[in-house]
Design an enzyme around this catalytic site. Structure first.
Site, short mmCIF file in Angstrom:
data_model
loop_
_atom_site.label_atom_id
_atom_site.label_comp_id
_atom_site.label_asym_id
_atom_site.label_seq_id
_atom_site.Cartn_x
_atom_site.Cartn_y
_atom_site.Cartn_z
N GLU A 282 0.82 -1.22 0.00
CA GLU A 282 0.00 0.00 0.00
C GLU A 282 0.85 1.26 0.00
OE1 GLU A 282 -2.98 0.18 3.15
OE2 GLU A 282 -4.53 -0.44 1.75
N HIS A 303 8.12 -26.84 -0.71
CA HIS A 303 7.53 -27.96 -1.45
C HIS A 303 6.42 -27.48 -2.37
CE1 HIS A 303 9.65 -31.03 1.00
NE2 HIS A 303 9.77 -29.97 1.78
N LYS A 416 -13.80 0.22 -4.49
CA LYS A 416 -14.90 0.68 -3.64
C LYS A 416 -15.95 1.40 -4.47
CE LYS A 416 -12.23 1.46 0.58
NZ LYS A 416 -11.75 2.51 1.48
#
Ligand code: PA5
Length: 443
Positions: A282, A303, A416
């Site tokens: 951010e 793995h 948003k």
């Protein structure tokens, strides 16, 4: 050359950065780092109104800390579990510290960090009949995810004790959460004006749940202060591990590396890695720039993603986060099974884990992945405090070296706006939307 910084419980080993990043290349950035450090301290940069975290010991007064400790103790005595409701910086810092240090991290649970009906339904079923405290955390007080979770989960607290068992951490002066708290008589704590969510773990945002989990917050703040003092004493990256880290990242980014993977061999650091990703993602990921912050939990991910790191596209740099000591003694038992492990019988599990780290760092270097290692002397509150500050200030310096504002997050608004339009939120009806009709492929 390994770099030991004896004033901190942290050391930085930069041996495997070479030949991509040499001490000389970091030294070439000395003037730039010094310049950026000056901007940060003089408050002369974009986002300078959000640097309240720079002096961790001043974020909360002794009086506020005593009050917070008393609230945490009261809630811990009177409830079985604390539900922290928040998203992003409003929960990740607390979770990082609690998962790393608490004797019983499960006493603190989290909601508001997703909108999964399944997740919340399960939490409700799990904690029905338990004595639940809620700490709802939102600086803006209007973030959709925690607001929904708070509405949904609030019934877990018996109405008759709501006043005592709900605590709101929010803006000091404004916002709908503050209004609700005043109306309902909930205790409140403040998200300081000059501290953004992802830099807020050492404010009430992180400290209240951390103290509830039984972690002593004084050494946490002391560790952060030790790192702050060192960083204030020198901006030379060759004498300051946080600034070395920032400068080395900058070198690698300029060389075309695209991803920094933070790797730990200790599962209780998983949420520290999550917190770090949010902090760097951010803060720096804007204007089409920056290293993409990714994380892996080793040896588990050796793995799976280990294959890619060793031999996939060569765009990765890696930072290991290693706990050197303080792990419990657990030896590998003798056995008659023909499992080929006799050569390790009697050996400490933590020793084998440390060799796995050394082997991985070496193999990844050979595979073309420059890597450095942040060593923690041991995993305790003091070293966590120092580490948190290390990453915070390195992030600010690194972001300013890219010439971005490390304290805003304008990109978060894009989803948003689209979501509010789709949901019909008043005021968003006429917002432009790029929403296309789905193009379904049928089989
Ligand atoms: O770092 C940040 O500023 C963000 O991650 C916020 O913490 C997050 O979006 C939550 O915001 P708020 O505390 O206003 O609900």
């Amino acid at each position: 050359m390994p770099k030991q910084f004896d004033k901190l419980p942290i050391a930085l080993d930069v041996n495997y950065l070479e030949p991509n990043v040499t001490t000389d290349m970091v030294a070439e950035r000395q003037a730039m780092v010094k310049f950026v450090d000056g901007l940060l301290r003089e408050g002369n940069h974009p986002g300078s109104e959000f640097t309240g975290w720079l002096k961790p010991e001043t974020i909360m007064s002794d009086y506020e800390l005593a009050k917070l400790n008393a609230t945490a103790k009261r809630l811990a005595n009177d409830t079985d579990v604390m539900l922290v409701i928040g998203i992003g910086g409003s929960y990740l810092g607390a979770r990082a510290v609690i998962e790393a240090l608490a004797d019983d991290p499960g006493r603190v649970v989290y909601a508001g960090q997703n909108m999964s009906a399944h997740y919340m339904t399960r939490l409700k079923a799990l904690f029905k009949g338990k004595r639940v405290a809620i700490n709802v955390v939102s600086k803006s007080g209007t973030t959709t995810e925690p607001a929904i979770a708070f509405r949904v989960m609030r019934e877990l607290v018996d109405e008759s004790v709501e006043r005592q068992m709900i605590v709101a951490t929010t803006d000091a002066n404004k916002g709908s959460l503050l209004d609700a708290a005043h109306k309902q008589g909930w205790e409140t704590y403040v998200v300081p004006d000059d501290i953004g969510g992802r830099y807020s773990v050492l404010s009430a945002v992180g400290l209240l749940p951390i103290a509830y989990a039984g972690i002593d917050i004084a050494p946490l703040i002391a560790g952060a202060k030790a790192c702050a003092d060192l960083c204030a004493s020198t901006s030379d990256p060759l004498a300051n591990p946080a600034y070395f880290y920032a400068a080395a990242r900058n070198v690698m980014y300029q060389q075309g590396f695209g991803i920094e993977v933070l790797a730990s061999f200790e599962p209780r650091l998983h949420y520290l890695l999550e917190w770090w990703k949010q902090l760097y993602g951010e803060s720096e990921g804007k204007e089409n720039m920056a290293l993409f912050p990714a994380s892996v939990d080793f040896t588990t991910d050796l793995h799976s993603l280990g294959q890619y790191i060793q031999e996939g596209r060569r765009v990765l740099a890696e930072t290991f986060l290693i706990v050197d000591g303080g792990e419990p003694s657990l030896t590998i038992p003798e056995s008659e099974d023909p499992d080929g492990l006799d050569y390790l019988a009697g050996q400490e599990v933590s020793y084998v884990n440390s060799k796995a780290y050394e082997a991985t760092a070496s193999a990844h270097r050979s595979g073309g992945v420059p890597n450095m290692t942040i060593h923690l002397q041991q995993l305790d509150a003091y070293s966590m405090g120092a580490l948190i500050y290390f990453f915070e200030i390195a992030c600010a310096v690194s972001g300013l070296m890219l010439n971005v504002n490390p304290f805003n997050q304008p990109g978060v608004e894009a989803y948003k706006k689209e979501m509010f339009k789709l949901l019909g939120k008043p005021g968003y009806e006429s917002t432009e939307s790029r929403q296309a009709k789905p193009k379904m492929v049928s089989f």
